[in-house]
Motif scaffolding. Structure first.
Motif, short mmCIF file in Angstrom:
data_model
loop_
_atom_site.label_atom_id
_atom_site.label_comp_id
_atom_site.label_asym_id
_atom_site.label_seq_id
_atom_site.Cartn_x
_atom_site.Cartn_y
_atom_site.Cartn_z
N LEU A 254 0.84 -1.20 0.00
CA LEU A 254 0.00 0.00 0.00
C LEU A 254 0.88 1.25 0.00
O LEU A 254 0.65 2.18 -0.77
CB LEU A 254 -0.89 -0.02 1.25
CG LEU A 254 -2.10 0.89 1.28
CD1 LEU A 254 -3.06 0.56 0.15
CD2 LEU A 254 -2.83 0.76 2.61
N SER A 257 2.44 1.80 -3.42
CA SER A 257 1.61 2.14 -4.57
C SER A 257 1.10 3.59 -4.53
O SER A 257 0.42 4.03 -5.45
CB SER A 257 0.43 1.16 -4.70
OG SER A 257 -0.40 1.25 -3.58
N GLU A 267 5.75 4.29 -14.47
CA GLU A 267 5.05 3.13 -13.89
C GLU A 267 4.89 3.22 -12.38
O GLU A 267 5.86 3.49 -11.65
CB GLU A 267 5.83 1.84 -14.18
CG GLU A 267 5.76 1.32 -15.59
CD GLU A 267 4.46 0.63 -15.95
OE1 GLU A 267 4.24 -0.51 -15.47
OE2 GLU A 267 3.67 1.20 -16.72
N LEU A 268 3.69 2.97 -11.89
CA LEU A 268 3.46 2.93 -10.46
C LEU A 268 3.50 1.48 -10.00
O LEU A 268 3.19 0.57 -10.75
CB LEU A 268 2.08 3.50 -10.14
CG LEU A 268 1.91 5.00 -10.29
CD1 LEU A 268 0.43 5.36 -10.26
CD2 LEU A 268 2.63 5.72 -9.17
N GLU A 269 3.89 1.27 -8.75
CA GLU A 269 3.83 -0.08 -8.20
C GLU A 269 2.36 -0.41 -7.92
O GLU A 269 1.61 0.44 -7.45
CB GLU A 269 4.60 -0.14 -6.89
CG GLU A 269 6.06 0.19 -7.10
CD GLU A 269 6.95 -0.86 -6.49
OE1 GLU A 269 6.47 -1.98 -6.21
OE2 GLU A 269 8.13 -0.55 -6.29
N THR A 270 1.97 -1.61 -8.20
CA THR A 270 0.57 -1.97 -7.98
C THR A 270 0.47 -3.18 -7.07
O THR A 270 1.46 -3.86 -6.81
CB THR A 270 -0.14 -2.33 -9.30
OG1 THR A 270 0.51 -3.48 -9.85
CG2 THR A 270 -0.04 -1.20 -10.30
N ILE A 271 -0.75 -3.43 -6.59
CA ILE A 271 -1.02 -4.68 -5.89
C ILE A 271 -1.91 -5.44 -6.86
O ILE A 271 -3.02 -5.01 -7.14
CB ILE A 271 -1.75 -4.45 -4.56
CG1 ILE A 271 -1.00 -3.41 -3.71
CG2 ILE A 271 -1.90 -5.76 -3.82
CD1 ILE A 271 -1.71 -3.07 -2.40
N ASP A 272 -1.43 -6.54 -7.39
CA ASP A 272 -2.22 -7.30 -8.36
C ASP A 272 -3.46 -7.89 -7.69
O ASP A 272 -3.49 -8.11 -6.49
CB ASP A 272 -1.38 -8.42 -8.97
CG ASP A 272 -0.36 -7.85 -9.94
OD1 ASP A 272 -0.58 -6.71 -10.42
OD2 ASP A 272 0.66 -8.51 -10.20
N GLY A 273 -4.45 -8.18 -8.54
CA GLY A 273 -5.64 -8.85 -8.04
C GLY A 273 -6.57 -7.92 -7.29
O GLY A 273 -6.43 -6.70 -7.36
N GLN A 274 -7.52 -8.52 -6.59
CA GLN A 274 -8.55 -7.74 -5.92
C GLN A 274 -8.78 -8.22 -4.51
O GLN A 274 -8.43 -9.33 -4.15
CB GLN A 274 -9.87 -7.93 -6.66
CG GLN A 274 -9.91 -7.36 -8.04
CD GLN A 274 -11.11 -7.89 -8.75
OE1 GLN A 274 -12.22 -7.75 -8.26
NE2 GLN A 274 -10.91 -8.51 -9.88
N ARG A 290 -2.75 -11.99 -3.21
CA ARG A 290 -2.13 -10.79 -3.76
C ARG A 290 -0.73 -10.58 -3.18
O ARG A 290 -0.09 -9.59 -3.46
CB ARG A 290 -3.00 -9.57 -3.44
CG ARG A 290 -4.44 -9.76 -3.87
CD ARG A 290 -5.30 -8.58 -3.45
NE ARG A 290 -5.03 -7.39 -4.25
CZ ARG A 290 -5.57 -6.20 -4.00
NH1 ARG A 290 -6.38 -6.03 -2.99
NH2 ARG A 290 -5.29 -5.17 -4.78
N VAL B 194 -6.31 3.38 -3.91
CA VAL B 194 -4.95 3.63 -4.35
C VAL B 194 -4.31 2.43 -5.07
O VAL B 194 -3.67 2.60 -6.12
CB VAL B 194 -4.07 4.17 -3.20
CG1 VAL B 194 -4.10 3.29 -1.99
CG2 VAL B 194 -2.66 4.40 -3.64
N SER B 195 -4.52 1.21 -4.60
CA SER B 195 -3.87 0.07 -5.25
C SER B 195 -4.47 -0.19 -6.63
O SER B 195 -3.77 -0.55 -7.58
CB SER B 195 -3.96 -1.18 -4.38
OG SER B 195 -5.27 -1.65 -4.32
N ALA B 198 -3.46 2.65 -9.14
CA ALA B 198 -2.14 2.44 -9.73
C ALA B 198 -2.24 1.49 -10.93
O ALA B 198 -1.59 1.71 -11.96
CB ALA B 198 -1.19 1.89 -8.68
N GLN B 199 -3.07 0.45 -10.82
CA GLN B 199 -3.24 -0.49 -11.95
C GLN B 199 -3.79 0.23 -13.18
O GLN B 199 -3.31 0.03 -14.29
CB GLN B 199 -4.22 -1.62 -11.58
CG GLN B 199 -3.73 -2.56 -10.50
CD GLN B 199 -4.82 -3.56 -10.08
OE1 GLN B 199 -5.90 -3.61 -10.65
NE2 GLN B 199 -4.54 -4.36 -9.06
N ASN B 202 -1.28 2.68 -14.76
CA ASN B 202 -0.29 1.95 -15.56
C ASN B 202 -0.87 1.48 -16.89
O ASN B 202 -0.21 1.54 -17.93
CB ASN B 202 0.25 0.74 -14.79
CG ASN B 202 1.21 1.17 -13.68
OD1 ASN B 202 1.62 2.32 -13.61
ND2 ASN B 202 1.54 0.24 -12.81
N MET B 205 -1.00 4.30 -19.31
CA MET B 205 0.33 4.61 -19.83
C MET B 205 0.80 3.57 -20.85
O MET B 205 1.42 3.92 -21.86
CB MET B 205 1.33 4.75 -18.68
CG MET B 205 1.02 6.01 -17.85
SD MET B 205 2.38 6.57 -16.81
CE MET B 205 2.33 5.42 -15.48
#
Lengths: 327, 329
Positions: A254, A257, A267-274, A290, B194-195, B198-199, B202, B205
């Motif tokens: 968190l 991101s 590019e931003l860091e993300t947390i994949d999934g939900q 995740r 926020v998470s 970000a997805q 990206n 972009m």
């Protein structure tokens, strides 16, 4: 530090058409006297329901507080009689809501609402209550406070309405203020004004529970932070410690991101999934799908909240007995 | 920003645009005044460029976007797309132009028709413009879903079955279906956590690279804008007060309003001590203050600021500021 409020093992569920929704499960947190605790998490993680439970503001049905204790001083807020609860609401514990337009009555003048709140809790003549209300409107930076007493909420801007809410929340000098996303609906320059105001107005002995999804706001306002994910507390730590050395992988992800104003762009860091659905949480750790550090045990067991010295993390990596180094 | 972008021709050129809304009163609905939502804005977006438009609520940024789309009638000035003025275009030209200009809205819950399945939502424009027949629908849809990171099991589902982030991906798929040249993103990621935000950032972009898209990226969130944009334009009370390279606007803002806006953002690791806290509220756009519109809240305002209006002036290469004291501050 003396503890003012302690929530222990709180579980709140809602009965919906699609089934039973778990809003809050096994949440424990505490706020010391004079302390500012941040409660952070993404939408639907249960942070507002936790806060609303403190004053028994969960509509029932469909909501029900299944278990838990909420100690305020020596009393359990969940079992005290309604009469006592009414005395605490507004007087000892006050709330600043996100949307002042829905929290203030649209049909009554601002002055009327402030005077009403004072007279509800204190046996003072109307003229004294009015004087105090004007004084507080002035304190929170509303120009021409005596005239503004005559205004209806819709005649004020969003920032002004939130100032009225803050005046109302602070004027009875409560021991605990619950602020639920107090600046989320405001523009950043107005948010800056309101945060400064809350900091300036809060007395040293007043405790503050600040609920927000904004880590920047947390950084600026809080001393300690509790992070929630999928209806549970996943981490509690002192502010700087949390950002410098997050214990739970969710907290870490968190923090990473958040788009920043300095450093590398792109590019931003993300947390994949939900986030899993609160209608059917899977077994094991709720973040494991995740989590880049997940291992077998995370799927088999739900990690408990490992606690030590007012620091806690719901992750097997914080288990002192977890010998197998993961990955 | 790369030099290739700097020298490419203007895709969208807005010149002295005014979009005013009449305030009507009385039995005859006489126009007594105007809300000057956009009041003399000029800007350009080049091919493949991302321009950020920031400002607080009510500053006119959404009205500007709506004017570009032809959703709000303009008072004066011009909007030209690839050199052609939009308000003088014949309807069939306008129709063709619309293929090149798409929009992604803020709220993924209200901007998708709840009664349409995903395949219908994202291929509707292709059918309307006669670019594909019914037979090719599924192939086209699968390709679009693939572009935005959704599986083809989504095809026959309805919007309510998706989370906010997934819905916004559907909105993105719809916007890129016609392979537009410019997409207006009006607070496209503001409603997301926020998470998830970000997805989607990206994704936008990545698509920009893949299809050489230009974006007008409207947002109140400067930190997101900084990550996405080549240039940033700052709007206050219907006017642009500063425009320049993204990094310069954020790390070395020149206009007092931009400075206050940047310093107001609470950031992890930064103490709020040096913050410029503005006093007062934004004045009403129906009766903006004379002279520099920011003077009522500006700590550096002089008498002269109350009298003369400020136009954008060059302060550095591709960086313009509308402030008479910019050199001394």
């Amino acid at each position: 530090m003396d503890t003012l409020l302690e929530i222990e093992d709180l579980t709140v569920r809602f009965d919906t058409d699609e089934g039973t929704l778990t809003a809050v499960e096994g949440v424990s947190l505490s706020i010391g006297k004079g302390e500012t605790l941040g409660l952070v998490g993404e939408s639907g993680c249960g942070k507002s329901v936790t806060a609303m439970s403190i004053l028994r503001l969960i509509p029932s049905p469909p909501g029900r507080i299944e278990s838990g204790r909420i100690h305020f001083h020596d009393r359990d807020m969940l079992t005290i009689p309604d009469q006592d609860l009414r005395e605490i609401r507004g007087k000892s514990i006050s709330i600043i809501f996100q949307e002042p337009m829905t929290a203030l009555s649209p049909l009554k003048r601002v002055g009327h609402q402030l005077i009403e709140a004072i007279q509800l809790h204190e046996d003072v003549p109307k003229s004294d209550a009015a004087r105090r209300a004007v004084e507080w409107l002035g304190k929170v930076g509303i120009p021409d406070p005596a005239q503004r007493m005559q205004s209806y909420p819709f005649q004020l801007s969003g920032g002004m309405r939130q100032r009225v809410m803050i005046a109302m929340a602070l004027m009875l000098e409560p021991e605990l203020i619950i602020a639920d996303e107090p600046t989320t609906a405001l523009d950043v320059t107005v948010q800056a004004q309101v945060l400064e105001l809350i900091k300036a107005m809060k007395r040293d002995e007043t405790s503050l529970l600040l609920i927000t999804h904004d880590m920047g706001v947390i950084w600026e306002m809080c001393e300690r932070v509790t992070v929630m994910y999928a209806s549970q507390v996943v981490e509690t730590a002192a502010l700087r410690d949390l950002f410098a050395r997050p214990r739970h992988p969710y907290t870490e992800a968190l923090i990473r991101s958040i788009p920043k104003l300095t450093g590398a762009r792109g590019e931003l860091e993300t947390i994949d999934g939900q986030v899993p659905s609160p209608l059917a949480y899977p077994g094991g750790c709720r973040f494991r799908d995740r989590c880049c550090k997940a291992f077998e045990r995370c799927e088999l067991e739900m990690p408990p909240l490992y606690e030590a010295d007012r620091v806690a993390a719901r992750c097997f990596l914080s288990d002192p007995n977890q010998s197998v180094p993961p990955i | 920003m790369s030099n290739a972008v700097a020298t490419s021709p203007a895709l969208l050129k807005i010149t002295d645009l005014k979009t005013w809304f009449p305030i009507r009163r009385g039995v005859f609905s006489r126009t007594v005044a105007h809300v000057r939502a956009v009041d003399g804005v000029s800007l350009e977006i080049r091919e493949g460029e991302t321009l950020g438009l920031v400002g607080e609520s009510g500053c006119g940024k959404t009205t500007l976007a709506r004017s570009i789309l032809g959703l709000d009638p303009i008072q004066s000035g011009s909007i030209a797309f690839e050199g052609q003025a939009l308000h003088t275009m014949r309807s069939e030209d306008l129709r063709r132009m619309r293929r090149d200009l798409q929009v992604i809205f803020q709220d993924p819950f209200s901007s998708l028709n709840p009664r349409m399945t995903v395949i219908d939502i994202i291929t509707e424009a292709l059918i309307v413009h006669g670019l594909i027949g019914n037979a090719d629908r599924e192939t086209a849809a699968i390709e679009l879903l693939n572009d935005v990171g959704l599986g083809h099991d989504s095809l026959h589902r309805y919007p309510h079955e998706f989370s906010g982030g997934q819905r916004q991906r559907i909105g993105v798929a719809r916007a890129i279906a016609l392979k537009p040249k410019l997409i207006l993103c009006d607070e496209a990621v503001s409603a997301l956590d926020v998470s998830v935000q970000a997805q989607v950032v990206n994704l936008l972009m990545d698509l920009r690279e893949k299809y050489n898209l230009a974006y007008l990226f409207i947002s109140h969130d400067l930190s997101v804008v900084r990550h996405v944009c080549d240039r940033i334009a700052v709007m206050y009370l219907g006017e642009l007060v500063e425009i320049g390279p993204a990094e310069a606007i954020i790390s070395a803002p020149r206009h007092p309003y931009t400075r206050a806006l940047v310093s107001a953002i609470p950031q992890v690791g930064v103490e709020g001590k040096g913050r410029i806290v503005l006093t007062g509220d934004v004045p009403s756009p129906a009766s903006p203050p004379p002279g520099c519109r920011f003077h009522t809240r500006c700590a550096h305002a002089l008498d002269a600021c109350r009298q003369s209006e400020q136009a954008l002036k060059d302060v550095a290469r591709a960086h313009q500021v509308a402030c008479m004291r910019v050199d001394e501050l």
